[in-house]
Design an enzyme around this catalytic site. Structure first.
Site, PDB file in Angstrom:
ATOM      1  N   ASP A 322       0.832  -1.190   0.000  1.00 56.64           N
ATOM      2  CA  ASP A 322       0.000   0.000   0.000  1.00 56.64           C
ATOM      3  C   ASP A 322       0.879   1.257   0.000  1.00 56.64           C
ATOM      4  OD1 ASP A 322      -2.750   1.143   0.384  1.00 56.64           O
ATOM      5  OD2 ASP A 322      -1.850   1.906   2.226  1.00 56.64           O
ATOM      6  N   GLU A 358       1.609  -0.412  -5.107  1.00 52.22           N
ATOM      7  CA  GLU A 358       0.661   0.650  -5.412  1.00 52.22           C
ATOM      8  C   GLU A 358       1.527   1.897  -5.608  1.00 52.22           C
ATOM      9  OE1 GLU A 358      -3.453   2.536  -3.670  1.00 52.22           O
ATOM     10  OE2 GLU A 358      -1.797   2.242  -2.272  1.00 52.22           O
TER      11      GLU A 358
END
Length: 413
Positions: A322, A358
């Protein structure tokens, strides 16, 4: 030097890293976790490590840490021995986190927080599994799912199992995934997390889990069977030809901004674990109030130890990171050859795992799509957006769709 709670024939060795604390203790609790039965001071062992071997303790011991030193948040110092702190290397916690305003009280303005905090549980880890090649290969179908909601209403899953990691191994769920042609499931965060402080007054909860406190301990609501539940589910999915990818959040923690709760890293050594601005304020490249200092060697070791933990003891096929530019920030600036990114890609345990970035955060130069080096794969928001434009019927969308389906050479060429 092993950190956390290591069970030995002589007892448990507790070890934690803090370069700024003057004193550190381990608090031991009864089997219910409600009563503190002892508080023992750790000994400095060099390089910021404080440790103590406590004879007679074994599996199931409930504990937490406390730290003392200067309290000067404007300088990144948050020491308060009234704050019980979760071990950054905890492998299990005895209950979910619940936000309470006293967790964020200033030093000398709040009572002891041990009654509000989960306790870490010391456990001998299962024997490491023989490494198996990841099942997933680029080009396969990844099904991103929220563990709790995915099976919460499934009529074929036993009611007591619904909403848990174990439910993903139920034959009805596995058969559904196989019918869809799923190559790997990507589990949205399953480590123990805490609600942001604005949610409880609204009667809301964070359903997604992107607000961890530490990085190894699973959320007991999602994994009541602990690490073995994850390991067994990964094995069952693997038997069906389906890989398992964990979505992990190393970019921030639920301790939030300067008004947030003190739960673990902040109370142990905020200047080591979090990035700060030159004026002492917490850096906020994540939009959550804090940014983990992934360019610090102590943090890098913690991230690598976490990834190895889930490969060795649960057999996962890979990871999705993330806000991955945070992992590549050196002195605040993204570097595709940052030490942590290079260490993950070159680690003997991790090198063959699926690694998905990401590729954006909200900090300066935070949009890094196409700039992560192999073996990292990337989430491609250009693909997502252009597919949406095509289905919406936007003018000129067909050419863009063709570029995306052909591999986005304009981004990755």
């Amino acid at each position: 030097m092993t950190l956390g709670a290591s069970i030995t024939p002589e007892g448990i060795r507790f070890a934690v890293c803090s370069s700024s604390a003057r004193r550190l203790w381990v608090s031991l609790f009864d089997d219910s976790g409600a009563r503190e039965i002892d508080r023992l001071e750790l000994n400095p062992e060099g390089e910021g490590v404080h440790a103590l071997l406590v004879p007679g303790l074994g599996n199931g011991t409930r504990y937490g840490f406390r730290a003392d030193g200067d309290y000067a948040p404007e300088r990144g110092l948050w020491f308060d021995p009234n704050k019980l702190l979760i071990d950054p290397y905890a492998v299990e916690v005895d209950r979910p986190y619940q936000y309470h305003w006293r967790l964020a009280a200033k030093r000398n303005e709040g009572a002891d927080t041990s009654s509000l905090m989960p306790k870490a549980i010391a456990h001998s880890l299962p024997k490491p599994q023989p490494p198996q090649p990841p099942l997933f290969r680029p080009g396969g179908l990844i099904y991103e799912l929220n563990v709790r909601s995915f099976t919460m209403l499934h009529p074929d899953v036993p009611e007591a199992q619904r909403g848990t990691i174990a439910a993903l191994a139920h034959p009805a769920v596995v058969e559904h995934l196989k019918r869809l042609g799923v190559s790997a499931v990507e589990l949205m965060p399953i480590t123990a997390s805490i609600d942001e402080r604005h949610l409880p007054p609204l009667g809301l909860n964070n359903a997604w889990g992107y607000n961890p406190v530490t990085f190894m301990a699973l959320d007991p609501r999602l994994a009541p069977g602990g690490l073995s539940e994850l390991r067994d589910t990964v094995a069952a999915l693997s038997e069906a030809g389906i890989g398992t990818i964990l979505d992990l959040v190393f970019n921030h923690t639920g301790e939030s901004d300067r008004l947030g709760p003190t739960l673990s890293l902040r109370g142990l050594d905020a200047r080591t674990y979090y990035r700060h601005m030159p004026d002492g304020r917490l850096a906020n490249d994540t939009g959550t109030g804090n940014t983990v200092a992934c360019d610090h060697p102590v943090v890098q070791r913690m991230v690598l130890d976490t990834l190895r933990h889930f490969v060795r003891h649960a057999g996962v096929d890979g990871f999705r990171f993330d806000l991955a530019p945070v992992l590549g920030r050196v002195d605040g600036t993204f570097d595709p050859e940052a030490p942590l990114l290079e260490a993950i890609a070159g680690d003997p345990v991790l090198a063959d795992r699926v690694l998905i970035a990401e590729p954006w955060d909200i900090g300066a130069t935070g949009y890094q799509l196409g700039n992560f080096r192999p073996p990292y794969l990337e989430w491609n928001d250009r693909y997502r957006d252009d597919v949406r434009r095509f289905w919406r019927g936007d003018a000129g969308a067909i050419g863009a769709l063709a570029t995306r389906l052909a591999g986005s050479s304009d981004v990755f060429g």
